[in-house]
Design a protein around this motif. Sequence first.
Motif: not given
Length: 229
Positions: A176-200
């Motif tokens: 699927f298209p690689a969306l930016g971390q800010r977008e993924l964070a909004a979709i998952a309802g998480l902060s950007r920092e948590t999204t970045s950490r969880t993606l790693s």
Amino acid sequence: MAIASLTPELLSAFPLFESLEQADLERLLERHLASALGEDQLLVQESDWGETLFLIRAGLAKVRCFSPDGEEVVLCLLGPGDVFGEMALLDEKPRSADVLSLTPVNLVKFSGALFRQLMLSRAPLSLAIAQLQSKRLRELNRRFAIHSADASTRLLNALAQLACLSESGANVLSVFPALGQRELAAIAGLSRETTSRTLSKLRERGYLEETAAGMRLLSEEPLKRRCLL
Ligand code: CMP
């Protein structure tokens, strides 16, 4: 994005329109408008008055509103074959939410007045709209329940949804298209920092890969473990 012109046959392949007869499909198509738009475009604006029903033929979009403190809340993701804009037609009120493109999209716009006219005379079409609303309420219930889950569950759920929506017949392991971390964070309802950490974390554990083609979940196992499948 090259896409074939919409014919009655193509239109009747979309579940919402499958009950319509040839003459009704032709009437809808007489007044349709096809458009191609880039990513991050506002397709429908909350509070606007609108008389159009939209069908997504390609691409991804999100339905969103804002919390009282200004935070973006993603209500739903939409993909090929999904319609939107039906609520303002049904209750004759302003648009209930914003709809924005997440990727380039191919859209078809139909006359809302004609669609409402068809609903009044074609019971199966009205039933199909009621079923669509029911499906959306179920999805919203599920999203609501997942909202109190841990970050990995919320992000995996968002990634799996993006994979399933990315094309017809796609599944949780599709690219699927690689969306930016800010977008993924909004979709998952998480902060950007948590999204970045969880993606790693997901990458390190071998559950997620990113290539030139996009993102892909590599295993169903973490989804099954969290009852997301
Ligand atoms: P309308 O209110 O006309 O414009 C915004 C559209 O977003 C709405 O119609 C629906 O098509 C869609 N929408 C609003 N809320 C949701 C939701 N919770 N789930 C899915 N789609 C929604």
